[in-house]
Structures are given as structure tokens and as C-alpha cells.
Design a protein around this motif. Structure first.
Motif, mmCIF file in Angstrom:
data_model
loop_
_atom_site.group_PDB
_atom_site.id
_atom_site.type_symbol
_atom_site.label_atom_id
_atom_site.label_comp_id
_atom_site.label_asym_id
_atom_site.label_seq_id
_atom_site.Cartn_x
_atom_site.Cartn_y
_atom_site.Cartn_z
ATOM 1 N N GLY A 191 59.174 -30.411 -15.745
ATOM 2 C CA GLY A 191 58.285 -30.178 -14.603
ATOM 3 C C GLY A 191 57.517 -31.435 -14.238
ATOM 4 N N GLU A 192 57.076 -32.182 -15.254
ATOM 5 C CA GLU A 192 56.331 -33.432 -15.000
ATOM 6 C C GLU A 192 57.205 -34.402 -14.204
ATOM 7 O OE1 GLU A 192 55.514 -34.760 -18.951
ATOM 8 O OE2 GLU A 192 53.863 -33.361 -19.268
ATOM 9 N N ILE A 193 58.495 -34.435 -14.561
ATOM 10 C CA ILE A 193 59.427 -35.371 -13.918
ATOM 11 C C ILE A 193 59.790 -34.924 -12.501
ATOM 12 C CG2 ILE A 193 61.830 -36.249 -14.051
ATOM 13 C CD1 ILE A 193 61.540 -36.034 -17.121
ATOM 14 N N LEU A 194 59.976 -33.625 -12.355
ATOM 15 C CA LEU A 194 60.596 -33.092 -11.142
ATOM 16 C C LEU A 194 59.620 -32.755 -10.016
ATOM 17 C CD1 LEU A 194 63.375 -32.444 -10.199
ATOM 18 C CD2 LEU A 194 63.346 -30.334 -11.506
ATOM 19 N N LEU A 195 58.386 -32.474 -10.383
ATOM 20 C CA LEU A 195 57.452 -31.972 -9.374
ATOM 21 C C LEU A 195 56.867 -33.098 -8.509
ATOM 22 C CD1 LEU A 195 56.727 -29.004 -9.018
ATOM 23 C CD2 LEU A 195 54.668 -29.387 -10.373
ATOM 24 N N GLU A 196 56.781 -32.835 -7.213
ATOM 25 C CA GLU A 196 56.058 -33.758 -6.345
ATOM 26 C C GLU A 196 54.579 -33.728 -6.731
ATOM 27 O OE1 GLU A 196 56.402 -33.258 -2.131
ATOM 28 O OE2 GLU A 196 58.579 -33.110 -2.226
ATOM 29 N N ASN A 197 53.828 -34.757 -6.345
ATOM 30 C CA ASN A 197 52.426 -34.824 -6.779
ATOM 31 C C ASN A 197 51.602 -33.637 -6.304
ATOM 32 O OD1 ASN A 197 52.817 -37.107 -8.220
ATOM 33 N ND2 ASN A 197 52.287 -38.485 -6.510
ATOM 34 N N ASP A 198 51.972 -33.092 -5.143
ATOM 35 C CA ASP A 198 51.218 -31.938 -4.646
ATOM 36 C C ASP A 198 52.028 -30.638 -4.780
ATOM 37 O OD1 ASP A 198 53.136 -32.446 -2.800
ATOM 38 O OD2 ASP A 198 51.837 -32.288 -1.040
ATOM 39 N N GLY A 199 53.033 -30.663 -5.644
ATOM 40 C CA GLY A 199 53.882 -29.478 -5.816
ATOM 41 C C GLY A 199 53.306 -28.484 -6.810
ATOM 42 N N ILE A 200 53.892 -27.288 -6.842
ATOM 43 C CA ILE A 200 53.474 -26.318 -7.860
ATOM 44 C C ILE A 200 54.684 -25.765 -8.609
ATOM 45 C CG2 ILE A 200 51.429 -25.605 -6.520
ATOM 46 C CD1 ILE A 200 52.985 -22.799 -6.312
ATOM 47 N N PHE A 201 54.411 -25.328 -9.816
ATOM 48 C CA PHE A 201 55.428 -24.729 -10.677
ATOM 49 C C PHE A 201 54.928 -23.323 -10.986
ATOM 50 C CE2 PHE A 201 57.989 -25.700 -14.868
ATOM 51 C CZ PHE A 201 58.816 -24.636 -14.588
#
Ligand code: JHZ
Length: 416
Positions: A191-201
Motif C-alpha cells: 500500500g505504501e508503494i502503490l498509493l497516491e499521496n492523496d489516495g485511500i486504502f
């Protein structure tokens, strides 16, 4: 020990060795291991089903792990067989849209994307979608709905590959899959690698407090390696660049948690600390961190087993016919733990085309389509898919009107 079985000695979240066994549901075949007629003749592999409790972070977890490939490379469960679940997915997509305001450029990734049911709802809202799932058979099914899927088990390496090829994700989802993954720290790293800075998981999975409170022992099976408390989740988040900013409770599947993650560096989304503290207090008051709570749960489950087995014997003595509704994974846990087979239950019905024509693992009960009920008019129907009781009872009013009775096992034996 079988070569595809591993015993764990430390907690998957906090690494503590203080693990205490709390319940043993006896050796069983894998819960989605539905058998073809030919396979009935072959020897069935059975695996221990023992749950232990981490006395440090309070994560309930399986003591023995079956190799994931045995369970997930070819998978017969599909979420789209239940209307209620598909409706829930639509709600999730809407919610994520409101939080992230994704558009046609945004990538939405679903881990454990199965037949693509969840991503279809995101696609309909205009997002770019990508599934990640190990089941080869389901990747093909998803493709028929226009959902592209990376056929793999999600971890940080897969995350890095996805970023290279598809870019970063505005939203990541993981519904009913986080409990399936042994190295859960790898999911967070992914998740740290894949998420955009303003994204959510957004993750959703059954809540351990509901499991214990409502005696939902049949949701314990080889696929579910972890049964999360909020406390254990906060420990998981401790050393990560991701943090949990909110948790919502949902009634789905007997009680589940929706857990919302964001990057720590994202200050635009505020963390609802009061809410998290409130849930932690509720867990503590309930006794979710106390081994005694789990020992009492085990006693209740053993008692329930005796009651149900006795009742079914009585009904059979009176020559009543009994069938089951929903060849769910949890149906198999109940049947195998209670030692119920085709001498008691004539057949199960299920809306999943892949399960029809097969037999339940361990108990070898045939599975038919739902209309079978109206061909044989049984006296009793046990609702094994109790999480969809409303949907099932609504569509079977005719059965009830004609004098048929429904049996529920949890939280306690009830005949309607
Ligand atoms: P359902 C699955 O478990 C697997 P299961 C998984 N491991 C997980 O984590 C949980 O979900 C949460 C049928 N049905 O969804 C369809 C009808 O026949 O509760 C399904 O086979 N008629 C990923 O297997 C089963 O019941 C109906 O009208 O316990 C329900 O299975 C409806 C509504 C369902 O999951």
C-alpha cells in the motif's frame, strides 16, 4: 505434518510468542474444496483447524496454515452469487468516490478482486480499474466483464510491478481478503508503494468482537488466518507510512469492520482519533483482550454443537426431511465440526453455478440449484448462509407459506 501445512509460533502482527490455543474445530478439508463426483472416490486431505489468541496484541489467528496455493489458485467462491453483497459493493464505490473524487484518470485497485464484481461498480462510476487475484479461473471470469486482473498474490513486489506498468492508485480496496494473507505487513508495504499521496486504502473483513459475541464459530476456517480486533490493527499500523484514519462498523457478514488507511504525510484527511479511542474502550469493556472471554466462547460453541446435533437427531427420528441453504464455506465448517452428513441432510442448494453438481467437502452432501427446494418440499431448511438470511427468506416466502420451517444455528438454535 503435511508438506503444505505450517504451524505458527509467533503472532503475525506483533511477533509475540505468547499465543494461547482457544478452540479446536477438528481436522477438516479446506472449506471451498467442493468435490466433483470423481473426486468423491479419492482420499480427501484434512488439516487442523485450531485458533490461538495473541496475549500481546489480541489478534486471534489460526495455529496451522494451509499453503495458500492449495486454497486460492482455483477458487469456487464468487461474491456475485449474493445480491446483498453486490449492493454493498455499490455503496463502497460510492463512498470511495465521495472521499477521493476519483475520475477517469484515476486508478482503482482491488486486491482479491475475484470475479471483478467490486471493480465493475468502480468502472461504472468512471474509474480505471485493475484487479489482483491469484485464482486463475476467476481472472478469466473477470475478463468477460472487461476487468483486467494481475494473476498473482499481492505483496510489495507485485505492488512495485503494478506501479511501473499502470501507475499509482487513487484508491485501493481489499474486501474479505486481508484475513487470508499470512504476511500482512507486506500488504501494508504494498500500500505504501502503490498509493497516491492523496489516495485511500479501504479494507473490510469480519470483526472478531462480533464473532465472539454472536458465536459465529463457522466463520473460522482455513482461509481466515486472522480475526482482527481494532487494537491489533493499530499495532499493525504502528511502524508504517500508512495510518488508519477511520473505522466504521458494518452489519455485513454478521458484523465487519471497514478500515480506512491513508498516507501519514497526507494531512488533508483528518484522523478520527475520538472514534478509534471509543472503539478501543468498547473492546476493552467487552473483554476482547482477556483470554477468559475466548475460553467462554469455546464452551458456548461446544454447547451449541450438542444442542443442534440432538435436535437434528430428534427431527430425523420423526422422519422429517432436512436440507441446507447456501453451500457457503462456513456451511462446511459447521457440518464437519458437528459431524453432520448426508444421513441427516439430503442436499444443499446454492446460487453459485460452480458449486452446483458438486459435493460438500468432508460431508459429501450434493449441491443443487435453489429451485430444488420446490421439487422435494423438505420439512426443514437450515440457513447456512445466515448473513444473507433476509435475501434468502424474502425469495422463499412460498416455502414458508406452504408450512416449511427455517432453522438458524447462530447465535443460538432457532426454528422459524
Ligand atoms: P458467503 C466467503 O465465505 C469466502 P462464505 C471468503 N473467504 C470470505 O471471507 C467470506 O465470504 C466473507 C449462496 N447464496 O458469501 C452463495 C445462495 O445460494 O456468505 C454463496 O455460496 N442464495 C472470501 O462462503 C453462499 O450462499 C442466496 O440467495 O461463507 C453465501 O456465501 C444467497 C444470498 C447466497 O460466504
Amino acid at each position: 505434518m503435511a508438506s503444505n501445512l505450517k504451524k505458527i509460533t509467533e503472532c503475525r502482527i506483533c511477533k509475540s510468542k505468547d499465543l494461547i490455543d482457544v478452540i479446536d474445530l477438528t481436522d477438516q478439508p479446506i472449506p471451498n474444496g467442493f468435490l466433483t463426483k470423481e473426486q468423491l472416490k479419492q482420499k480427501e486431505e484434512k488439516y487442523p483447524l485450531v485458533v490461538c489468541f495473541c496475549n500481546n496484541c489480541s489478534l486471534m489467528q489460526l495455529r496451522y496454515l494451509v499453503n495458500a496455493k492449495v486454497m486460492f489458485d482455483n477458487y469456487l467462491y464468487i461474491p456475485s452469487a449474493s445480491k446483498t453483497r453486490v449492493e454493498h459493493f455499490k455503496g463502497l464505490a460510492q463512498e470511495v468516490k465521495e472521499i477521493t473524487d476519483f475520475n477517469e484518470k484515476s486508478l482503482v485497485i482491488d486486491i482479491g478482486s475475484n470475479d471483478g464484481s467490486l471493480l465493475i461498480t468502480f468502472k461504472n462510476l468512471g474509474a480505471r480499474t485493475l484487479g489482483i487475484d491469484p485464482a486463475e479461473n476467476l481472472v478469466k471470469v473477470a475478463a468477460l466483464s472487461g476487468i483486467e486482473t494481475v494473476n498473482d498474490y499481492f505483496d510489495s513486489k507485485v505492488a512495485a510491478k503494478v506501479v511501473k506498468k499502470y501507475g499509482k492508485a487513487k484508491a485501493m480496496l481489499a474486501t474479505n481478503v486481508i484475513a487470508h494473507i499470512h504476511n500482512i505487513h507486506e500488504v501494508i508495504r504494498g500500500g505504501e508503494i502503490l498509493l497516491e499521496n492523496d489516495g485511500i486504502f479501504l479494507m473490510q473483513f469480519p470483526y472478531s468482537l462480533d464473532l465472539i459475541e454472536k458465536n459465529l464459530f463457522d466463520t473460522i476456517y482455513h482461509e481466515h488466518l486472522s480475526y482482527f480486533s481494532v487494537r491489533s490493527l493499530l499495532v499493525l499500523a504502528q511502524d508504517s507510512d500508512l495510518e488508519i484514519f477511520n473505522i466504521e462498523k458494518s452489519d455485513l457478514d454478521g458484523g465487519s469492520l471497514k478500515v480506512y488507511w491513508k498516507k501519514r504525510s497526507n494531512k488533508k484527511i483528518k484522523t478520527n482519533q475520538d472514534k478509534l479511542n471509543k472503539i478501543l474502550k468498547e473492546e476493552e469493556d467487552f473483554g476482547l483482550y482477556d483470554i477468559k472471554t475466548y475460553m467462554e466462547f469455546t464452551k458456548r460453541v461446544e454447547k451449541l454443537k450438542d444442542q443442534v446435533v440432538k435436535k437434528l437427531k430428534e427431527l430425523k427420528k420423526k422422519n422429517k426431511s432436512i436440507v441446507g441453504y447456501g453451500a457457503a464455506a462456513k456451511a462446511n465448517v459447521l457440518l464437519n465440526y458437528f459431524g453432520i452428513d448426508k444421513k441427516t441432510i439430503d442436499y444443499l442448494v446454492d446460487s453459485t453455478p460452480y458449486k452446483q453438481g458438486r459435493f460438500t467437502p468432508g460431508s459429501h452432501i450434493p449441491i443443487y440449484s435453489e429451485d430444488e427446494i420446490y421439487k422435494t418440499n423438505p420439512d426443514y431448511v437450515i440457513i447456512f448462509a445466515w448473513n444473507f438470511a433476509k435475501e434468502i427468506m424474502d425469495k422463499n416466502r412460498k416455502f414458508k407459506k406452504s408450512g416449511g420451517k427455517f432453522i438458524f444455528v447462530e447465535p443460538e438454535l432457532k426454528i422459524i
